[in-house]
Design an enzyme around this catalytic site. Structure first.
Site, PDB file in Angstrom:
ATOM      1  N   LYS A  86       0.828  -1.210   0.000  1.00  0.00           N
ATOM      2  CA  LYS A  86       0.000   0.000   0.000  1.00  0.00           C
ATOM      3  C   LYS A  86       0.865   1.264   0.000  1.00  0.00           C
ATOM      4  O   LYS A  86       0.455   2.303  -0.516  1.00  0.00           O
ATOM      5  CB  LYS A  86      -0.956   0.003   1.183  1.00  0.00           C
ATOM      6  CG  LYS A  86      -2.088  -1.000   0.996  1.00  0.00           C
ATOM      7  CD  LYS A  86      -3.149  -0.857   2.071  1.00  0.00           C
ATOM      8  CE  LYS A  86      -4.404  -1.625   1.698  1.00  0.00           C
ATOM      9  NZ  LYS A  86      -4.210  -3.102   1.809  1.00  0.00           N
ATOM     10  N   GLU A 108     -10.605   6.582   2.519  1.00  0.00           N
ATOM     11  CA  GLU A 108     -11.483   5.618   3.172  1.00  0.00           C
ATOM     12  C   GLU A 108     -10.616   4.476   3.672  1.00  0.00           C
ATOM     13  O   GLU A 108      -9.555   4.202   3.118  1.00  0.00           O
ATOM     14  CB  GLU A 108     -12.491   5.076   2.149  1.00  0.00           C
ATOM     15  CG  GLU A 108     -11.986   3.903   1.278  1.00  0.00           C
ATOM     16  CD  GLU A 108     -10.850   4.248   0.313  1.00  0.00           C
ATOM     17  OE1 GLU A 108     -10.582   5.457   0.122  1.00  0.00           O
ATOM     18  OE2 GLU A 108     -10.212   3.323  -0.210  1.00  0.00           O
ATOM     19  N   SER A 377       2.226  -9.741  -0.441  1.00  0.00           N
ATOM     20  CA  SER A 377       1.803  -8.333  -0.489  1.00  0.00           C
ATOM     21  C   SER A 377       2.005  -7.604   0.834  1.00  0.00           C
ATOM     22  O   SER A 377       2.163  -6.389   0.861  1.00  0.00           O
ATOM     23  CB  SER A 377       0.341  -8.244  -0.923  1.00  0.00           C
ATOM     24  OG  SER A 377      -0.481  -9.054  -0.088  1.00  0.00           O
TER      25      SER A 377
HETATM   26  C1  LIG Z   1      -5.009  -4.139   1.278  1.00  0.00           C
HETATM   27  C2  LIG Z   1      -4.239  -5.376   1.095  1.00  0.00           C
HETATM   28  C3  LIG Z   1      -4.507  -6.271   0.031  1.00  0.00           C
HETATM   29  C4  LIG Z   1      -5.660  -6.105  -0.913  1.00  0.00           C
HETATM   30  O1  LIG Z   1      -5.583  -5.032  -1.777  1.00  0.00           O
HETATM   31  P1  LIG Z   1      -5.221  -5.129  -3.319  1.00  0.00           P
HETATM   32  O2  LIG Z   1      -5.571  -3.792  -3.836  1.00  0.00           O
HETATM   33  O3  LIG Z   1      -6.019  -6.233  -3.934  1.00  0.00           O
HETATM   34  O4  LIG Z   1      -3.767  -5.417  -3.402  1.00  0.00           O
HETATM   35  C5  LIG Z   1      -3.694  -7.375  -0.124  1.00  0.00           C
HETATM   36  N1  LIG Z   1      -2.674  -7.632   0.731  1.00  0.00           N
HETATM   37  C6  LIG Z   1      -2.400  -6.808   1.767  1.00  0.00           C
HETATM   38  C7  LIG Z   1      -1.275  -7.157   2.670  1.00  0.00           C
HETATM   39  C8  LIG Z   1      -3.162  -5.662   1.982  1.00  0.00           C
HETATM   40  O5  LIG Z   1      -2.868  -4.875   3.028  1.00  0.00           O
END
Ligand SMILES: *Cc1c(COP(=O)(O)O)cnc(C)c1O
Length: 410
Positions: A86, A108, A377
């Protein structure tokens, strides 16, 4: 990517008249930046001095050996500042806000991760910051509310509707239309009206650009398969975009299968039969909605994947067949977390563990010369209560229940 904001039959900008001018300004600023090679350099240098970029590409030696199939690599977005990809999006938008001469940002947030990332960016750039959060989520996510406030943001609990993420989005849009001259709306994923999907995907594309270089340096060739979890779609587009033209690289998105695709309790818009094409929140895509267009309740063990819409870019790439979509259930995800922790010492976020779950099921079926990459992620520290509960360790369960109570009381 198209410039009018359509991807096949998806995307667009379905917005009230009052927001047209501010979205035009954003488009102008975004395309000016995108067409200026120095802007990308400025962005890369900010991310390498502030957010651990380039993030490492880790060879998962133990998993590769024990599963006995594909060679497994992990792209480490968990090592970003604030613990997830993010950061890539919010810092990029921060640079644009500075260029537009605005002084305030709003966002948001559902689980609070995007709120914390935005509040961090606002502190770094010296912007005022207001975060809209459903009242139910404010209660559920006390630690994130605490950090947002410490970082200098005002957190506004939204009491409308069902008091969750979608109500917070409506409230943020209302604020934006009143304060456009000073305020930028930092959308958290590759959704919403044009140019947000393209802009968020652009900033996140740093993930795949790094991966390509790292893979060429380490293996001398491109990977065969890439796996990413899909909430709104930003980390998936981030790692996939650089490879869209490399047709030999298979791209796999993994959605939240929740309690199972047949139970109605999931958040799989692209991989289940429950997704319907509709227009909401400013754009056209697959939503989990009923025949009357009423949004359905979604469910996932991972708060970050618990969303009714999905990026219009991904919806289009599903229809063209370039990206394949799958789902992993809550219990498969918990098992994948356990394996990642025990075998590799990695603590993926529950969201990321969806990509692990599906990829690790495929790995043993593949030949040893197949190379796969899983996008981690984010990091899983934030999921401590959920995971301890799911793993069912009584001693820790009790301890964590007490801690959770003390969180509720501050
Ligand atoms: C917010 C989040 C996601 C989901 O968001 P995408 O826009 O689909 O990437 C995935 N993994 C983590 C660790 C997140 O914080």
């Amino acid at each position: 990517m198209s410039t009018d904001g359509y991807y096949g039959r998806f995307g667009g900008a379905f917005i009230p008249e009052i927001l047209v001018a501010t979205l035009s300004q954003l488009k102008k600023e975004f395309y000016a930046a995108k067409n200026n090679p120095e802007f990308w350099q400025e962005y890369v240098s900010l991310m390498s001095s502030y957010s651990c970029r380039p993030t490492p590409l880790t060879f998962a030696e133990n998993l590769t050996r024990d599963l006995g199939g594909a060679k497994i690599y992990i792209k480490r977005e968990d090592l970003n500042h604030t613990g997830a990809h993010k950061a890539n999006n919010v810092m990029g938008q921060g640079l644009l806000v500075k260029k537009m001469g605005k002084s305030r940002v709003i966002a948001e947030t559902g689980a609070g991760q995007h709120g914390v990332a935005t509040a961090t960016m606002a502190a770094k750039f010296g912007f005022d910051c207001t975060i809209y959060m459903g009242e139910v989520d404010v209660e559920r996510q006390r630690p994130n509310v605490f950090w947002m406030e410490q970082l200098g943001a005002t957190v506004v609990p939204v009491r409308d509707g069902t008091r969750i993420l979608k109500d917070a989005i409506n409230e943020a849009l209302r604020d934006w239309s009143k304060n456009m001259d000073t305020t930028h709306y930092v959308l958290g994923t590759a959704c919403g009206p044009h140019p947000f999907p393209e802009m968020v995907a652009y900033f996140q594309s740093i993930i795949g650009q790094e991966l390509k270089q790292q893979m060429l340096a380490q293996e001398g060739r491109l990977p065969d398969q890439i796996y990413a979890c899909v909430g709104g779609g930003s980390n998936a587009l981030g790692i996939f975009t650089e490879f869209l033209k490399d047709k030999q690289v298979e791209l796999h998105g993994v959605e939240a299968g929740g309690e199972g695709l047949n139970t109605g309790r999931h958040a799989s818009r692209l991989s289940s039969k429950d997704g319907r094409v509709g227009v909401a929140q400013g754009y056209k895509t697959f939503f989990l909605e009923d025949e009357e267009g009423q949004m359905k309740e979604t469910h996932s063990v991972a708060a970050g994947l618990d969303y009714v819409g999905v990026s219009p870019i991904l919806a289009h790439l599903k229809e063209t067949g370039r990206i394949l979509f799958h789902a992993a259930t809550d219990s498969e995800v918990i098992e994948a977390m356990r394996i990642a922790m025990k075998k590799e010492g990695l603590i993926p976020a529950l969201e990321s563990a969806h990509a692990f779950a599906y990829a690790l099921q495929q790995a043993p079926k593949l030949s040893k010369d197949t190379i796969m990459v899983i996008n981690q992620s984010g990091r899983g520290d934030k999921d401590i209560f959920t995971i301890a509960d799911a793993l069912g360790d009584d001693q820790w369960k009790e301890f964590i229940k007490q801690k959770a109570k003390s969180y509720e009381s501050y």
